[in-house]
Scaffold this motif. Structure first.
Motif, PDB file in Angstrom:
ATOM      1  N   UNK A 128       0.849  -1.184   0.000  1.00  0.00           N
ATOM      2  CA  UNK A 128       0.000   0.000   0.000  1.00  0.00           C
ATOM      3  C   UNK A 128       0.886   1.236   0.000  1.00  0.00           C
ATOM      4  N   UNK A 129       0.759   2.027  -1.035  1.00  0.00           N
ATOM      5  CA  UNK A 129       1.516   3.267  -1.156  1.00  0.00           C
ATOM      6  C   UNK A 129       0.679   4.438  -0.639  1.00  0.00           C
ATOM      7  N   UNK A 130       1.376   5.390  -0.035  1.00  0.00           N
ATOM      8  CA  UNK A 130       0.725   6.612   0.439  1.00  0.00           C
ATOM      9  C   UNK A 130       1.455   7.827  -0.108  1.00  0.00           C
ATOM     10  N   UNK A 131       0.727   8.903  -0.313  1.00  0.00           N
ATOM     11  CA  UNK A 131       1.312  10.154  -0.785  1.00  0.00           C
ATOM     12  C   UNK A 131       0.571  11.292  -0.091  1.00  0.00           C
ATOM     13  N   UNK A 132       1.265  11.999   0.775  1.00  0.00           N
ATOM     14  CA  UNK A 132       0.654  13.074   1.553  1.00  0.00           C
ATOM     15  C   UNK A 132       1.130  14.425   1.050  1.00  0.00           C
ATOM     16  N   UNK A 133       0.171  15.307   0.802  1.00  0.00           N
ATOM     17  CA  UNK A 133       0.485  16.659   0.339  1.00  0.00           C
ATOM     18  C   UNK A 133       0.434  17.633   1.498  1.00  0.00           C
ATOM     19  N   UNK A 134       1.379  18.566   1.509  1.00  0.00           N
ATOM     20  CA  UNK A 134       1.401  19.580   2.559  1.00  0.00           C
ATOM     21  C   UNK A 134       1.772  20.929   1.960  1.00  0.00           C
ATOM     22  N   UNK A 135       1.383  21.981   2.664  1.00  0.00           N
ATOM     23  CA  UNK A 135       1.619  23.336   2.183  1.00  0.00           C
ATOM     24  C   UNK A 135       0.352  24.143   2.332  1.00  0.00           C
ATOM     25  N   UNK A 136       0.335  25.291   1.694  1.00  0.00           N
ATOM     26  CA  UNK A 136      -0.842  26.172   1.808  1.00  0.00           C
ATOM     27  C   UNK A 136      -1.864  25.785   0.736  1.00  0.00           C
ATOM     28  N   UNK A 137      -2.435  24.620   0.958  1.00  0.00           N
ATOM     29  CA  UNK A 137      -3.356  24.050  -0.015  1.00  0.00           C
ATOM     30  C   UNK A 137      -4.752  24.635   0.166  1.00  0.00           C
ATOM     31  N   UNK A 144      -2.634  17.792  -8.437  1.00  0.00           N
ATOM     32  CA  UNK A 144      -2.938  19.104  -9.012  1.00  0.00           C
ATOM     33  C   UNK A 144      -4.043  19.753  -8.204  1.00  0.00           C
ATOM     34  N   UNK A 145      -3.924  21.052  -8.023  1.00  0.00           N
ATOM     35  CA  UNK A 145      -4.958  21.762  -7.300  1.00  0.00           C
ATOM     36  C   UNK A 145      -4.644  23.240  -7.240  1.00  0.00           C
ATOM     37  N   UNK A 146      -5.149  23.910  -6.215  1.00  0.00           N
ATOM     38  CA  UNK A 146      -4.878  25.329  -6.027  1.00  0.00           C
ATOM     39  C   UNK A 146      -4.334  25.571  -4.617  1.00  0.00           C
ATOM     40  N   UNK A 147      -3.525  26.598  -4.487  1.00  0.00           N
ATOM     41  CA  UNK A 147      -2.895  26.900  -3.203  1.00  0.00           C
ATOM     42  C   UNK A 147      -2.745  28.398  -3.029  1.00  0.00           C
ATOM     43  N   UNK A 148      -2.461  28.808  -1.822  1.00  0.00           N
ATOM     44  CA  UNK A 148      -2.217  30.217  -1.522  1.00  0.00           C
ATOM     45  C   UNK A 148      -0.750  30.530  -1.818  1.00  0.00           C
ATOM     46  N   UNK A 149      -0.527  31.507  -2.676  1.00  0.00           N
ATOM     47  CA  UNK A 149       0.842  31.868  -3.012  1.00  0.00           C
ATOM     48  C   UNK A 149       1.431  32.764  -1.927  1.00  0.00           C
ATOM     49  N   UNK A 150       2.708  33.130  -2.092  1.00  0.00           N
ATOM     50  CA  UNK A 150       3.384  33.988  -1.117  1.00  0.00           C
ATOM     51  C   UNK A 150       2.798  35.390  -1.089  1.00  0.00           C
ATOM     52  N   UNK A 151       2.044  35.750  -2.124  1.00  0.00           N
ATOM     53  CA  UNK A 151       1.389  37.059  -2.155  1.00  0.00           C
ATOM     54  C   UNK A 151      -0.088  36.936  -1.808  1.00  0.00           C
ATOM     55  N   UNK A 152      -0.442  35.801  -1.208  1.00  0.00           N
ATOM     56  CA  UNK A 152      -1.796  35.569  -0.710  1.00  0.00           C
ATOM     57  C   UNK A 152      -2.850  35.598  -1.808  1.00  0.00           C
ATOM     58  N   UNK A 153      -2.428  35.143  -2.980  1.00  0.00           N
ATOM     59  CA  UNK A 153      -3.385  34.952  -4.059  1.00  0.00           C
ATOM     60  C   UNK A 153      -3.533  33.455  -4.289  1.00  0.00           C
ATOM     61  N   UNK A 154      -4.634  33.075  -4.901  1.00  0.00           N
ATOM     62  CA  UNK A 154      -4.811  31.675  -5.253  1.00  0.00           C
ATOM     63  C   UNK A 154      -4.075  31.373  -6.549  1.00  0.00           C
TER      64      UNK A 154
END
Length: 124
Positions: free
Chosen positions: A19-28, A98-108
Motif C-alpha cells: 500500500x503506497x501513500x502520498x501526503x500533500x502539505x503546504x498552503x493548499x 494538481x490543485x490550487x494553493x495560496x501563493x506567497x502574495x496571498x493569491x490563489x
C-alpha cells in the motif's frame, strides 16, 4: 509551494500486496486530480491510476482488478493499494497532485506537484 511525501514501497514476492501513500502539505486550498505514475528501467513513465475530487477513478488496463486508488481529503493524502503483484509491476512509483494553493502574495494559484518516488520491487 506544495510538497508531496510518499511511502510504502518495498520488496514483495509475486502475489503479495503493498500500500503506497502520498501526503500533500503546504498552503493548499483545494486538490483536484491525484494520480499515481510508475516508471520501470528502460521504459517510459506510465499513468497507473487517477482519482478526481469527486472520487471518480480510472486505471490502466494492466492493473484493473488488482490496484485500488483512494484518497483521504481531510489529510490531503492519496493511496494506492496493490494486490496480486506481478514482477512486471516492478517500477519507481510517483504521485502527482494538481490543485490550487495560496501563493506567497496571498493569491490563489494553481499547483502541479510530484513526489520523490518510491521503489516497488516484485521478485521471488
Amino acid at each position: 509551494q506544495v510538497q508531496l511525501v510518499e511511502s510504502g514501497g518495498g520488496l514483495v514476492q509475486p502475489g503479495g500486496s503493498l500500500r503506497l501513500s502520498c501526503a500533500a502539505s503546504g498552503r493548499i486550498f483545494s486538490i483536484n486530480v491525484m494520480d499515481w505514475y510508475r516508471q520501470a528501467p528502460g521504459k517510459q513513465r506510465e499513468l497507473v491510476a487517477t482519482i478526481t475530487s469527486g472520487g471518480r477513478t480510472n486505471y490502466t488496463d494492466s492493473v484493473k482488478g488488482r490496484f485500488t486508488i483512494s484518497r483521504d481529503n481531510a489529510k490531503n493524502t492519496v493511496f494506492l493499494q496493490m494486490n496480486s503483484l506481478k514482477p512486471e509491476d516492478t517500477a519507481l512509483y510517483s504521485c502527482n497532485v494538481k490543485g490550487s494553493h495560496w501563493t506567497s502574495t496571498f493569491r490563489l494559484g494553481e499547483f502541479n506537484s510530484w513526489g520523490q518516488g518510491t521503489q516497488v520491487t516484485v521478485s521471488s
